[in-house]
Design an enzyme around this catalytic site. Sequence first.
Site, PDB file in Angstrom:
ATOM      1  N   ARG A  26       0.880  -1.172   0.000  1.00  0.00           N
ATOM      2  CA  ARG A  26       0.000   0.000   0.000  1.00  0.00           C
ATOM      3  C   ARG A  26       0.912   1.216   0.000  1.00  0.00           C
ATOM      4  O   ARG A  26       1.585   1.505   0.992  1.00  0.00           O
ATOM      5  CB  ARG A  26      -0.894  -0.032   1.234  1.00  0.00           C
ATOM      6  N   HIS A  66      -7.126   1.045  -6.908  1.00  0.00           N
ATOM      7  CA  HIS A  66      -7.432   0.357  -5.643  1.00  0.00           C
ATOM      8  C   HIS A  66      -8.256  -0.897  -6.000  1.00  0.00           C
ATOM      9  O   HIS A  66      -9.438  -0.993  -5.684  1.00  0.00           O
ATOM     10  CB  HIS A  66      -8.225   1.281  -4.725  1.00  0.00           C
ATOM     11  N   GLN A  83     -10.343  -2.974  -3.341  1.00  0.00           N
ATOM     12  CA  GLN A  83     -11.565  -2.301  -2.937  1.00  0.00           C
ATOM     13  C   GLN A  83     -12.669  -2.557  -3.962  1.00  0.00           C
ATOM     14  O   GLN A  83     -13.814  -2.842  -3.607  1.00  0.00           O
ATOM     15  CB  GLN A  83     -11.324  -0.798  -2.795  1.00  0.00           C
ATOM     16  N   ASP A  99     -16.465   8.957  -2.032  1.00  0.00           N
ATOM     17  CA  ASP A  99     -15.216   8.791  -1.292  1.00  0.00           C
ATOM     18  C   ASP A  99     -14.859  10.148  -0.691  1.00  0.00           C
ATOM     19  O   ASP A  99     -15.475  11.173  -1.031  1.00  0.00           O
ATOM     20  CB  ASP A  99     -14.114   8.295  -2.233  1.00  0.00           C
ATOM     21  N   CYS A 140     -15.984   3.685   0.518  1.00  0.00           N
ATOM     22  CA  CYS A 140     -14.861   2.795   0.828  1.00  0.00           C
ATOM     23  C   CYS A 140     -14.323   3.000   2.244  1.00  0.00           C
ATOM     24  O   CYS A 140     -13.559   2.167   2.722  1.00  0.00           O
ATOM     25  CB  CYS A 140     -13.756   2.956  -0.202  1.00  0.00           C
ATOM     26  N   ARG A 142     -14.205  -6.826   2.144  1.00  0.00           N
ATOM     27  CA  ARG A 142     -12.779  -6.735   1.822  1.00  0.00           C
ATOM     28  C   ARG A 142     -12.091  -8.040   2.227  1.00  0.00           C
ATOM     29  O   ARG A 142     -11.237  -8.565   1.502  1.00  0.00           O
ATOM     30  CB  ARG A 142     -12.135  -5.549   2.567  1.00  0.00           C
TER      31      ARG A 142
END
Length: 317
Positions: free
Chosen positions: A114, A141, A144, A236, A276, A304
């Site tokens: 990440r 991502h 996600q 987001d 998210c 997830r």
Amino acid sequence: MISLSMKEKKTDLKDMLTLKDYSSIQIEDLLSNAKKIKNALKLGESYTPLKGKILGMIFDKSSTRTRVSFEAGMIQLGGTAMYLNGKDLQLGRGEPISDTAKVLSEYIDGIMIRTYYHHTVEELAKHASIPVINGLTDLYHPCQALADLLTIQECKGALAGLKIAYIGDGNNVAHSLMIGAAKMGMNISVASPVGYEPNEEITKYAKEVAEETGGNVTITNDPITATKQADVVYTDVWTSMGQEEENEIRLKVFANYQVNTDLVKHAKPDYLFMHCLPAHRGEEVSREVIDGENSVVFHQAGNRLHAQKALLVELLG
């Protein structure tokens, strides 16, 4: 005993850097396998195909969901997850990414990273002989998006033909969601302020894929247009990690892009609200929406774990 399958394989498909590299069939298989693994966990069935496997997790950015879901997933699958703070590695002191990739390949079975720049992940995967998973970069991502698709499929029963309205910054989450939606024959409409639209090259790619799958990708500056008759309304944060110095400007620019009760009136009555996380109530979303009956944000966060477990089994198993 869980029986997993991938109907379509590529011999060179060892990483998850972006959903671009995965076909619609491969994504569908990952979602199917995620549901099987999730159901087995609910039933208390033991499923440990990664016994003895080690996943190294490199973090240059702070995390709650990514770290805990990958670590818990590896443990539940019988393996081990190793937290590696990027600042504590020799990478933080200038060791080439290529050297780090080769060294880690001697010790562990997979890498999840990440970080900030997508080229960092590409360079890591180029020199590693073990699978590399993109846990988040400035451009993508993908993990996600897999969890998002799994959540929509579970809640709506299907994906093809559904409409997603993404309201806000055309960022990494928007990019992966656009690609995932296009691959699965969905319609996605992204509404962003002028100058904050999704990356043009990624948009072009998603539109080309959508033409092949029967989906549609639309970019607009009007949140109402994007939200009309949407099955899913997604947003987001307006200011992502690394953009803190832009916060005051972004608060003004995105002021008319809040997902609130007035905006979601334009969606279908049974729309799903998705985010998210982490969320800033009162900024990109009102409390009434995120904590309302249409919100599935914690179901989405929970997925997830399951989507990533399917991915880990596919890449490390």
